[in-house]
Design a protein around this motif. Structure first.
Motif, short mmCIF file in Angstrom:
data_model
loop_
_atom_site.label_atom_id
_atom_site.label_comp_id
_atom_site.label_asym_id
_atom_site.label_seq_id
_atom_site.Cartn_x
_atom_site.Cartn_y
_atom_site.Cartn_z
N SER B 47 0.83 -1.20 0.00
CA SER B 47 0.00 0.00 0.00
C SER B 47 0.86 1.25 0.00
O SER B 47 1.96 1.25 0.56
N THR B 48 0.37 2.31 -0.59
CA THR B 48 1.07 3.59 -0.49
C THR B 48 0.81 4.16 0.91
O THR B 48 -0.16 3.81 1.57
N ALA B 53 -2.68 6.19 5.38
CA ALA B 53 -3.15 7.35 6.15
C ALA B 53 -4.66 7.49 6.05
O ALA B 53 -5.34 7.74 7.05
N ARG B 54 -5.20 7.31 4.86
CA ARG B 54 -6.65 7.39 4.70
C ARG B 54 -7.35 6.30 5.49
O ARG B 54 -8.34 6.54 6.19
N HIS B 55 -6.81 5.09 5.38
CA HIS B 55 -7.41 3.94 6.05
C HIS B 55 -7.48 4.15 7.57
O HIS B 55 -8.46 3.83 8.22
N LEU B 56 -6.40 4.68 8.12
CA LEU B 56 -6.32 4.86 9.57
C LEU B 56 -6.88 6.21 10.01
O LEU B 56 -7.02 6.46 11.21
N ASP B 57 -7.16 7.08 9.04
CA ASP B 57 -7.65 8.43 9.35
C ASP B 57 -6.65 9.20 10.22
O ASP B 57 -7.00 9.74 11.26
N VAL B 58 -5.42 9.17 9.78
CA VAL B 58 -4.38 9.97 10.44
C VAL B 58 -3.63 10.75 9.36
O VAL B 58 -3.84 10.52 8.16
N ALA B 60 -0.56 12.20 6.93
CA ALA B 60 0.53 11.57 6.19
C ALA B 60 1.81 11.62 7.00
O ALA B 60 2.60 10.67 6.99
N ARG B 61 2.03 12.71 7.70
CA ARG B 61 3.22 12.86 8.52
C ARG B 61 3.32 11.75 9.57
O ARG B 61 4.39 11.23 9.86
N ASN B 62 2.17 11.43 10.13
CA ASN B 62 2.11 10.39 11.15
C ASN B 62 2.54 9.05 10.57
O ASN B 62 3.34 8.32 11.17
N VAL B 63 2.05 8.74 9.38
CA VAL B 63 2.40 7.48 8.74
C VAL B 63 3.89 7.42 8.46
O VAL B 63 4.53 6.37 8.64
N ALA B 87 5.52 7.99 -5.12
CA ALA B 87 4.95 7.17 -4.04
C ALA B 87 5.84 6.00 -3.65
O ALA B 87 6.64 5.51 -4.45
N HIS B 88 5.71 5.59 -2.41
CA HIS B 88 6.33 4.35 -1.93
C HIS B 88 5.26 3.28 -1.79
O HIS B 88 4.14 3.58 -1.37
N LEU B 89 5.63 2.06 -2.11
CA LEU B 89 4.75 0.95 -1.78
C LEU B 89 5.30 0.30 -0.51
O LEU B 89 6.44 -0.17 -0.49
N VAL B 90 4.50 0.30 0.51
CA VAL B 90 4.92 -0.31 1.78
C VAL B 90 4.56 -1.79 1.74
O VAL B 90 3.41 -2.15 1.49
N THR B 91 5.55 -2.63 1.98
CA THR B 91 5.40 -4.07 1.80
C THR B 91 5.94 -4.81 3.02
O THR B 91 6.98 -4.43 3.56
N LEU B 92 5.25 -5.83 3.46
CA LEU B 92 5.72 -6.61 4.61
C LEU B 92 6.96 -7.42 4.23
O LEU B 92 7.05 -7.96 3.13
N THR B 93 7.89 -7.52 5.16
CA THR B 93 9.02 -8.44 5.00
C THR B 93 8.56 -9.84 5.43
O THR B 93 7.48 -9.99 5.99
N PRO B 94 9.36 -10.86 5.20
CA PRO B 94 9.00 -12.20 5.70
C PRO B 94 8.77 -12.18 7.21
O PRO B 94 7.81 -12.80 7.71
N ILE B 95 9.61 -11.45 7.92
CA ILE B 95 9.42 -11.36 9.38
C ILE B 95 8.11 -10.66 9.71
O ILE B 95 7.39 -11.05 10.64
N GLY B 96 7.78 -9.63 8.94
CA GLY B 96 6.52 -8.92 9.16
C GLY B 96 5.32 -9.81 8.88
O GLY B 96 4.32 -9.79 9.61
N THR B 97 5.42 -10.59 7.82
CA THR B 97 4.34 -11.51 7.48
C THR B 97 4.15 -12.55 8.58
O THR B 97 3.03 -12.88 8.97
#
Lengths: 149, 149
Positions: B47-48, B53-58, B60-63, B87-97
């Motif tokens: 996700s970008t 930020a939209r999803h969490l309603d916070v 962009a700076r916070n994200v 834009a950046h795509l934020v992606t889980l690492t194997p550890i994050g998954t």
DNA sequence: TATTGTTATACTCTATAACTATA
DNA sequence: TATAGTTATAGAGTATAACAATA
């Protein structure tokens, strides 16, 4: 969301209540944490900062800052403790008392509004269910605290 | 507390869940806010930051700050967006998954534990009641947002 | 010695505003 | 011009540790 987990429903309400409280105090000098102090003093009467810290389960340092802000805003004052010169007795001002009277009314009104939104036959089971959830959560939290010692 | 208001019961559960989550992450580099980002990426896939930020309603700076911390901890990475170089795509690492797989199991287990603590006949009314409360709260929040425009 | 509250310090969450690099 | 993200700045909540005054 008919297939949601119970926990998701509880977290949804948690999120709504948290956000709604924060929003209610926007543009004022009040915040949820400061109101926590106000509720304690409103319910218990003049209290030492140590008692407030215990009641809220936060550090004494934290209470110092919250009381500082509330005193600046005129909602409470630090007065001398009659028997212990180390301690302050935190006491509501007339404006603080007025605030809490209003807050108590709004609190009861919101509770009634939410209850009215629930089907009459579901009200008692809802309250019983919440009590059961609270009891179980308290058990789980106690277990964790023990294990983490 | 047999005479408590419905709102007091809801706030009690809110407080317990909030504290329990914070406690669960003590001694780790995770926090409830950071886990919020993790849940979004876990559910929505890469996700970008704007979408998060939209999803969490916070803001962009916070994200930015939350992603910074999670990237430092190795749970996710910023990767290039294939079509938008801003834009950046934020992606889980194997550890994050792996973290989120475990978290999802624990989440479901906690939900089942809480549900099991409720009398069987009260479970459906509890869930219906919570849905009704959520709906009413959403209405009230929307009204306030409109009035405060 | 123990306790109450403060000062010192630090971390997290959050926001707005200004700025850069791109669309 | 508008958008994605960052840097700059700021306020709030929270904590631990060291210290002062008092018990």
């Amino acid at each position: 969301m008919p297939d949601s987990l119970l926990l998701d429903r509880l977290l949804k309400v948690t999120d709504q209540l948290t956000r709604d409280m924060a929003r209610a105090f926007a543009d004022t000098e009040l915040t949820p944490a400061r109101m926590g102090v106000m509720w304690v003093v409103h319910h218990d009467g003049p209290s030492t900062q140590k008692a407030i810290a215990r009641h809220l389960d936060v550090s004494a340092r934290n209470v110092t800052g919250l009381v500082d802000a509330l005193e600046r805003s005129g909602y409470l004052v630090r007065t001398a403790h009659p028997a212990d010169r180390r301690a302050h007795l935190v006491t509501l001002t007339p404006i603080g008392t007025e605030l809490m009277t209003t807050a108590a009314h709004e609190h009861a009104a919101l509770s009634a509004s939410l209850r009215a939104a629930v089907a009459p036959a579901d009200r008692a089971p809802l309250e019983r269910g919440l009590d059961a959830v609270t009891t179980r959560l308290a058990e789980l939290i106690a277990l964790e605290a023990k294990g983490a010692s």
